[in-house]
Design a protein around this motif. Structure first.
Motif, mmCIF file in Angstrom:
data_model
loop_
_atom_site.group_PDB
_atom_site.id
_atom_site.type_symbol
_atom_site.label_atom_id
_atom_site.label_comp_id
_atom_site.label_asym_id
_atom_site.label_seq_id
_atom_site.Cartn_x
_atom_site.Cartn_y
_atom_site.Cartn_z
ATOM 1 N N ASN A 36 0.802 -1.218 0.000
ATOM 2 C CA ASN A 36 0.000 0.000 0.000
ATOM 3 C C ASN A 36 0.838 1.273 0.000
ATOM 4 O O ASN A 36 0.370 2.312 -0.462
ATOM 5 N N ALA A 37 2.064 1.219 0.499
ATOM 6 C CA ALA A 37 2.883 2.424 0.601
ATOM 7 C C ALA A 37 3.052 3.082 -0.761
ATOM 8 O O ALA A 37 3.339 2.410 -1.754
ATOM 9 N N GLY A 38 2.869 4.379 -0.814
ATOM 10 C CA GLY A 38 3.002 5.086 -2.087
ATOM 11 C C GLY A 38 2.980 6.577 -1.894
ATOM 12 O O GLY A 38 2.582 7.084 -0.835
ATOM 13 N N VAL A 39 3.413 7.288 -2.918
ATOM 14 C CA VAL A 39 3.427 8.749 -2.888
ATOM 15 C C VAL A 39 3.012 9.260 -4.255
ATOM 16 O O VAL A 39 3.207 8.581 -5.272
ATOM 17 N N GLY A 40 2.406 10.446 -4.299
ATOM 18 C CA GLY A 40 1.940 11.030 -5.556
ATOM 19 C C GLY A 40 2.762 12.234 -5.970
ATOM 20 O O GLY A 40 3.729 12.624 -5.303
ATOM 21 N N VAL A 41 2.384 12.817 -7.094
ATOM 22 C CA VAL A 41 3.082 13.997 -7.616
ATOM 23 C C VAL A 41 2.056 14.994 -8.135
ATOM 24 O O VAL A 41 0.888 14.667 -8.351
ATOM 25 N N LEU A 42 2.547 16.212 -8.383
ATOM 26 C CA LEU A 42 1.737 17.221 -9.075
ATOM 27 C C LEU A 42 2.679 18.179 -9.773
ATOM 28 O O LEU A 42 3.557 18.776 -9.141
ATOM 29 N N GLY A 43 2.499 18.319 -11.085
ATOM 30 C CA GLY A 43 3.332 19.263 -11.815
ATOM 31 C C GLY A 43 3.469 18.883 -13.277
ATOM 32 O O GLY A 43 3.037 17.812 -13.709
ATOM 33 N N ILE A 44 4.063 19.763 -14.041
ATOM 34 C CA ILE A 44 4.327 19.508 -15.455
ATOM 35 C C ILE A 44 5.462 18.498 -15.566
ATOM 36 O O ILE A 44 6.525 18.663 -14.951
ATOM 37 N N GLN A 45 5.258 17.458 -16.335
ATOM 38 C CA GLN A 45 6.164 16.317 -16.323
ATOM 39 C C GLN A 45 7.603 16.692 -16.667
ATOM 40 O O GLN A 45 8.550 16.180 -16.060
ATOM 41 N N GLU A 46 7.799 17.582 -17.620
ATOM 42 C CA GLU A 46 9.157 17.953 -18.038
ATOM 43 C C GLU A 46 9.965 18.540 -16.884
ATOM 44 O O GLU A 46 11.199 18.447 -16.874
ATOM 45 N N ASN A 47 9.284 19.144 -15.928
ATOM 46 C CA ASN A 47 9.979 19.815 -14.831
ATOM 47 C C ASN A 47 10.450 18.864 -13.729
ATOM 48 O O ASN A 47 11.183 19.276 -12.829
ATOM 49 N N PHE A 48 10.026 17.603 -13.801
ATOM 50 C CA PHE A 48 10.509 16.622 -12.832
ATOM 51 C C PHE A 48 11.879 16.119 -13.270
ATOM 52 O O PHE A 48 12.049 15.674 -14.405
ATOM 53 N N GLY A 64 4.290 29.215 -20.366
ATOM 54 C CA GLY A 64 3.313 30.301 -20.297
ATOM 55 C C GLY A 64 2.274 30.076 -19.206
ATOM 56 O O GLY A 64 2.590 29.595 -18.110
ATOM 57 N N ASP A 65 1.016 30.370 -19.531
ATOM 58 C CA ASP A 65 -0.056 30.253 -18.537
ATOM 59 C C ASP A 65 -0.295 28.811 -18.091
ATOM 60 O O ASP A 65 -0.872 28.575 -17.025
ATOM 61 N N MET A 66 0.168 27.862 -18.899
ATOM 62 C CA MET A 66 -0.044 26.465 -18.551
ATOM 63 C C MET A 66 0.646 26.088 -17.244
ATOM 64 O O MET A 66 0.285 25.093 -16.598
ATOM 65 N N VAL A 67 1.626 26.878 -16.832
ATOM 66 C CA VAL A 67 2.341 26.565 -15.605
ATOM 67 C C VAL A 67 1.412 26.576 -14.389
ATOM 68 O O VAL A 67 1.687 25.944 -13.367
ATOM 69 N N HIS A 68 0.293 27.302 -14.500
ATOM 70 C CA HIS A 68 -0.666 27.368 -13.395
ATOM 71 C C HIS A 68 -1.694 26.229 -13.446
ATOM 72 O O HIS A 68 -2.462 26.045 -12.500
ATOM 73 N N ALA A 69 -1.696 25.504 -14.545
ATOM 74 C CA ALA A 69 -2.731 24.488 -14.751
ATOM 75 C C ALA A 69 -2.705 23.345 -13.728
ATOM 76 O O ALA A 69 -3.761 22.880 -13.302
ATOM 77 N N PRO A 70 -1.522 22.865 -13.299
ATOM 78 C CA PRO A 70 -1.540 21.769 -12.322
ATOM 79 C C PRO A 70 -2.302 22.127 -11.052
ATOM 80 O O PRO A 70 -3.149 21.344 -10.598
ATOM 81 N N LYS A 71 -2.036 23.283 -10.483
ATOM 82 C CA LYS A 71 -2.735 23.659 -9.254
ATOM 83 C C LYS A 71 -4.217 23.892 -9.510
ATOM 84 O O LYS A 71 -5.071 23.527 -8.681
#
Length: 290
Positions: A85-97, A204-211
């Motif tokens: 069950n142990a796991g962790v998630g992410v949030l963000g634009i994939q290229e920036n990881f 551009g503006d897409m940087v705000h899309a994840p949040k």
């Protein structure tokens, strides 16, 4: 039937709920987690008071995993079920990881599962039975933007689980995958964010899309009380109580309108496996030896 169960990531979310549910049904549970004497002291004491055996385990450290599995088998006087069950998630634009971000994520979500399996499987093979439950995600079956590395880790987990199902069926070891949708748990408080923001301007503006997407989904969750995390704990408990040889490979748990589209996909994959394995004379590998 009382089972002896080890679960990883028992400090919160689906893990803590699963421990409580399984204990209420009379099972013996080794609840593993990190930091049982510090960060997770309160939940470890709560679960202990309910009857769980609390065992320190860091799934990113092989020695920790091996020692925790050995301790759990000793405390439980055996082992019937492992819940990864142990796991962790992410949030963000994939290229920036960065690559290090990906390594950190996969070390928990994928390599951690492999460490646990390698520690428990000799025991399962010797006794000729056992159940491994993998807590995956609907995002292990499809991709959504802004969760890219998490998608990748859960797709990898699904393949890992499928291969174990096939290679272990003849030893009586069963493998089941649980695929939850998004749920309101502490999971969202421990997300990994991209380490490299130097490319934000190019999006551009897409940087705000994840949040924005995240906030929108949290709002949808708040409007849907049927999306109760207890559903996932109940699904795990139901798989454990189902007789060996009768358990589904995948169980989708979702009340947000995603699960109904994933179910036919899973059924189609089952048919594909049966057709291809049958064509190569390996159909028996899809059947659990009971």
């Amino acid at each position: 039937m009382t089972n002896k169960i080890l679960i990883t990531g028992a400090s919160g979310g689906f893990g803590a709920l699963a421990v409580k549910t399984l204990l209420s049904q009379g099972h013996a549970v080794a609840a593993t987690m990190r930091n049982i004497d510090s960060k997770n002291k309160a939940i470890s004491e709560e679960l202990s008071n309910l009857g769980a055996h609390i065992v320190e385990m860091d799934v990113t450290q092989e020695d920790s995993v091996n020692n925790a599995v050995a301790e759990s088998i000793q405390l439980l006087s055996g082992l019937d079920v492992v819940i990864n069950n142990a796991g962790v998630g992410v949030l963000g634009i994939q290229e920036n990881f960065t690559i290090d971000d990906f390594k950190r994520l996969f070390d928990i979500n994928v390599f951690g599962v492999q460490r646990v399996n390698r520690a428990v499987l000799p025991h399962f093979r010797r006794q000729g039975n056992g159940l491994i439950v993998y807590v995956s995600s609907i995002l292990g079956r499809m991709a959504l933007p802004f969760y890219g590395p998490y998608n990748a880790s859960k797709w990898a987990l699904e393949a890992l689980a499928e291969n174990y199902r096939i290679e272990l069926s003849g030893f009586g070891v069963d493998s089941c995958i649980v695929e939850p949708g998004g749920y309101p748990t502490g999971f969202f408080n421990n997300l990994i964010f991209p380490s490299d923001t130097s490319r934000d301007e190019e999006y551009g503006d897409m940087v705000h899309a994840p949040k924005q997407a995240f906030d929108s989904f949290e709002g949808a969750l708040a409007q849907n009380p049927a999306q109760d995390p207890q559903n996932v704990a109940d699904a795990i408990a139901n798989l454990i109580s189902t007789p060996a040889g009768q358990r589904p490979v995948r169980t989708v748990v979702d009340k947000m309108g995603m699960g109904e589209h994933i179910e036919p996909y899973n059924q189609q994959l089952d048919a594909i496996h049966e057709g291809i394995f049958g064509a190569f004379g390996m159909g028996d590998m899809l059947k659990l030896k009971v």
